[in-house]
Scaffold this motif. Structure first.
Motif, PDB file in Angstrom:
ATOM      1  N   ARG A  38      73.680 -13.814 -43.507  1.00 22.84           N
ATOM      2  CA  ARG A  38      74.946 -14.551 -43.465  1.00 22.84           C
ATOM      3  C   ARG A  38      75.539 -14.743 -44.867  1.00 22.84           C
ATOM      4  O   ARG A  38      76.748 -14.862 -45.021  1.00 22.84           O
ATOM      5  CB  ARG A  38      74.727 -15.908 -42.804  1.00 22.84           C
ATOM      6  CG  ARG A  38      74.312 -15.802 -41.333  1.00 22.84           C
ATOM      7  CD  ARG A  38      74.335 -17.157 -40.645  1.00 22.84           C
ATOM      8  NE  ARG A  38      73.892 -17.058 -39.273  1.00 22.84           N
ATOM      9  CZ  ARG A  38      74.672 -16.693 -38.261  1.00 22.84           C
ATOM     10  NH1 ARG A  38      75.938 -16.392 -38.498  1.00 22.84           N
ATOM     11  NH2 ARG A  38      74.199 -16.627 -37.038  1.00 22.84           N
ATOM     12  N   LYS A  39      74.684 -14.759 -45.882  1.00 22.01           N
ATOM     13  CA  LYS A  39      75.175 -14.953 -47.246  1.00 22.01           C
ATOM     14  C   LYS A  39      75.808 -13.692 -47.827  1.00 22.01           C
ATOM     15  O   LYS A  39      76.462 -13.757 -48.861  1.00 22.01           O
ATOM     16  CB  LYS A  39      74.021 -15.406 -48.149  1.00 22.01           C
ATOM     17  CG  LYS A  39      73.511 -16.817 -47.842  1.00 22.01           C
ATOM     18  CD  LYS A  39      72.369 -17.183 -48.775  1.00 22.01           C
ATOM     19  CE  LYS A  39      71.857 -18.589 -48.474  1.00 22.01           C
ATOM     20  NZ  LYS A  39      70.715 -18.951 -49.362  1.00 22.01           N
ATOM     21  N   GLN A  40      75.588 -12.535 -47.182  1.00 22.42           N
ATOM     22  CA  GLN A  40      76.132 -11.277 -47.709  1.00 22.42           C
ATOM     23  C   GLN A  40      76.991 -10.614 -46.633  1.00 22.42           C
ATOM     24  O   GLN A  40      76.519  -9.750 -45.904  1.00 22.42           O
ATOM     25  CB  GLN A  40      75.009 -10.327 -48.138  1.00 22.42           C
ATOM     26  CG  GLN A  40      74.141 -10.877 -49.258  1.00 22.42           C
ATOM     27  CD  GLN A  40      73.218  -9.822 -49.824  1.00 22.42           C
ATOM     28  OE1 GLN A  40      73.634  -8.718 -50.132  1.00 22.42           O
ATOM     29  NE2 GLN A  40      71.949 -10.174 -49.962  1.00 22.42           N
TER      30      GLN A  40
ATOM     31  N   PRO B 107      69.357 -16.285 -42.568  1.00 23.17           N
ATOM     32  CA  PRO B 107      70.336 -16.834 -43.527  1.00 23.17           C
ATOM     33  C   PRO B 107      70.706 -15.868 -44.646  1.00 23.17           C
ATOM     34  O   PRO B 107      71.830 -15.900 -45.141  1.00 23.17           O
ATOM     35  CB  PRO B 107      69.613 -18.072 -44.068  1.00 23.17           C
ATOM     36  CG  PRO B 107      68.679 -18.479 -42.980  1.00 23.17           C
ATOM     37  CD  PRO B 107      68.245 -17.209 -42.327  1.00 23.17           C
ATOM     38  N   LEU B 108      69.783 -14.991 -45.049  1.00 26.19           N
ATOM     39  CA  LEU B 108      70.110 -14.021 -46.095  1.00 26.19           C
ATOM     40  C   LEU B 108      71.232 -13.085 -45.670  1.00 26.19           C
ATOM     41  O   LEU B 108      72.058 -12.670 -46.475  1.00 26.19           O
ATOM     42  CB  LEU B 108      68.864 -13.193 -46.452  1.00 26.19           C
ATOM     43  CG  LEU B 108      67.761 -13.917 -47.228  1.00 26.19           C
ATOM     44  CD1 LEU B 108      66.577 -12.977 -47.449  1.00 26.19           C
ATOM     45  CD2 LEU B 108      68.273 -14.420 -48.564  1.00 26.19           C
TER      46      LEU B 108
END
Length: 507
Positions: free
Chosen positions: A366-368, A363-364
């Motif tokens: 996908r956030k950047q 998920p980290l």
């Protein structure tokens, strides 16, 4: 106020003319370029391999030794310090540009050429180097660690003998970089050995046998200690990934019937026998020339990384029994894969998109999202050179460069020994892929490309240094301008009589 400004202006002009300001200019150029490259790659380009290691670094998956545990541990430390997984590609850029700045400063000190020192920094912007700077791969880590050792070795060589503490601090740093290079890429040990020799010779120009043995023992101890420490911290699952190579050889040398017979002769279990037979049949049917374990081997879902660990002994025994009997087919297959690596290297650019990660993303990540504008600009830059200068991305070219560096007896300038050792490192690394290359991939020759490019700048430095030394050498003074009478000259210094003088003497 105006007088102060004038004094500062005069001082800056003087510093520019005498060269004391130039190293600081190199610092500024390296910092700007490094920051720009890191920005292009932010937050980092991930493949399936690097994505897996990110999960391990974050502690969401158990660490295994399919990929280097030392790299997962380093990433974990960086994430805990910064709180951001993009610290790893940023560190890669920092190590590259820091090493290039050190080399550029040394080149400036040796040659006095601003153009050559800038050429060293330009290595970091070369299309075949910058294409992977922000891709989190063990091949990139190996290359940058060895480049850092080169920069450290040349710095140690220039230090005065009374700088004992600085020398030993640099030598310890060099050993740690060498240990990391040996641990991050299992087949990188052949490349590490000549660079280790380069570091030792920088500290002791003429080491004796005892010093060589002591230095080698220290390096081995550091590598073993670091490996044991990494294993103690990460407790990686054993995979015995080396068994991938025998599977590849067996699947492409033996027919399915021969594979079945070989498995029964080696007392393989039914499951392994059936999977190996299916692998040989599938590779032949789909005409897949390499990487059989990942491309043709029937795997369970999810992927079982410990399967090879349970069957590695049988697979190696099959390989040892069959390859001597089929030596001709083995030699032909290995020659086919190696020549493809040299002449048809693929994957010259990894665009880093989520679709190309090949695995479930954290998920980290996908956030950047990546900056698509900068990504396409870099891709256009690299692909243009891939089209116009394809040899920069092909193994044969860097193999040829390494051969020239090794075979030339002496290079001009102060870096003759370093150039030969750099060539030996690249040569051994490329040749080590002859029996082990799983496929054709440019990242497998990334270190030879980087070291070869840096070596070319050092060659140019040597020629410029020799030319300037020749220009500074005082010219011979003609005899007719000497103030000393000819009769006062010693016989060996007196010039031979010319034809006209001889005739006059005869008269």
């Amino acid at each position: 106020m105006s007088g102060t400004v004038d004094r500062w202006t005069t001082a800056l002009r003087r510093a520019w003319r005498d060269g004391t300001l130039w190293p600081w200019c190199l610092v500024a150029v390296a910092a700007v370029c490094g920051y720009a490259v890191a920005t292009v790659f932010h937050p980092g380009y991930l493949s399936a391999d690097s994505n897996t290691q990110l999960w391990q670094a974050l502690g969401d998956e158990p660490v295994n030794d399919w990929h280097p545990p030392v790299m997962a541990l380093l990433w974990r430390v960086l994430i805990r310090i910064t709180g951001d997984f993009s610290a790893m590609p940023a560190l890669q850029a920092a190590v590259l540009w820091g090493s290039l700045w050190v080399l550029a400063r040394l080149v400036w000190k040796r040659s006095g050429s601003r153009a050559l020192s800038l050429a060293v920094l330009a290595v970091g912007l070369a299309p075949h180097i910058v294409n992977f700077t922000g891709v989190v791969w063990k091949d990139v880590h190996l290359a940058y660690a060895l480049l850092a050792v080169l920069a450290i070795a040349l710095t140690v060589r220039e230090l005065p003998r009374d700088r004992v503490v600085s020398r030993w601090a640099l030598l310890v740093s060099g050993l740690l970089f060498l240990a990391y290079a040996a641990l991050v890429r299992k087949n990188g040990v052949p490349a590490v050995i000549p660079v280790f020799a380069l570091l030792v010779l920088a500290a002791w120009p003429t080491p004796g046998r005892r010093r060589w043995l002591a230095a080698t023992g220290v390096l081995a101890a550091v590598v073993i200690a670091c490996g044991a420490g990494v294993s103690a911290v990460t407790t990686p699952l054993a995979t015995r990934v080396y068994a991938v190579i025998p599977v590849d050889d067996l699947a492409h040398v033996l027919t399915p019937d021969q594979m079945r017979s070989a498995a029964e002769q080696a007392h393989a279990g039914t499951d392994l026998r059936d999977r190996l037979v299916a692998t040989a049949a599938d590779c032949q049917k789909r005409n897949i020339a390499s990487d059989a374990y990942l491309q043709c081997f029937p795997h369970t879902k999810p992927f079982d990384v410990t399967y090879l660990d349970r069957h590695a002994d049988v697979i190696v025994r099959m390989w040892a029994q069959q390859m001597p009997r089929h030596w001709k087919g083995y030699a032909e297959y290995r020659g086919r894969v190696f020549t493809k690596l040299l002449f048809q290297s693929n994957q010259t650019f990894w665009n880093g998109t989520h679709a190309n990660a090949g695995a479930r993303l954290h998920p980290l990540v996908r956030k950047q999202p990546l900056n698509d504008t900068l990504r396409f600009a870099l891709q256009n830059y690299v692909s243009g050179f891939t089209r116009d200068l394809p040899m920069l991305f092909q193994g044969w070219f860097w193999l040829a460069v390494s051969l020239v560096l090794v075979l030339r007896r002496r290079w001009a300038g102060p870096y003759s020994r370093e150039l030969r050792l750099l060539g030996a490192s690249s040569l051994l690394y490329i040749l080590a892929y002859l029996p082990t290359a799983p496929e054709s991939n440019y990242r497998y020759v990334y270190w030879p490309a980087l070291s070869g490019t840096v070596a070319l700048t050092l060659v140019a430095t040597g020629f410029v240094t020799r030319r300037r030394a020749a220009a500074d050498r005082p010219a011979a003074v003609p005899d007719d301008r000497l103030d000393v009478p000819r009769a006062a000259l010693p016989p060996e210094a007196a010039p031979a009589a010319g034809p006209r003088e001889g005739a006059e003497a005869a008269l």
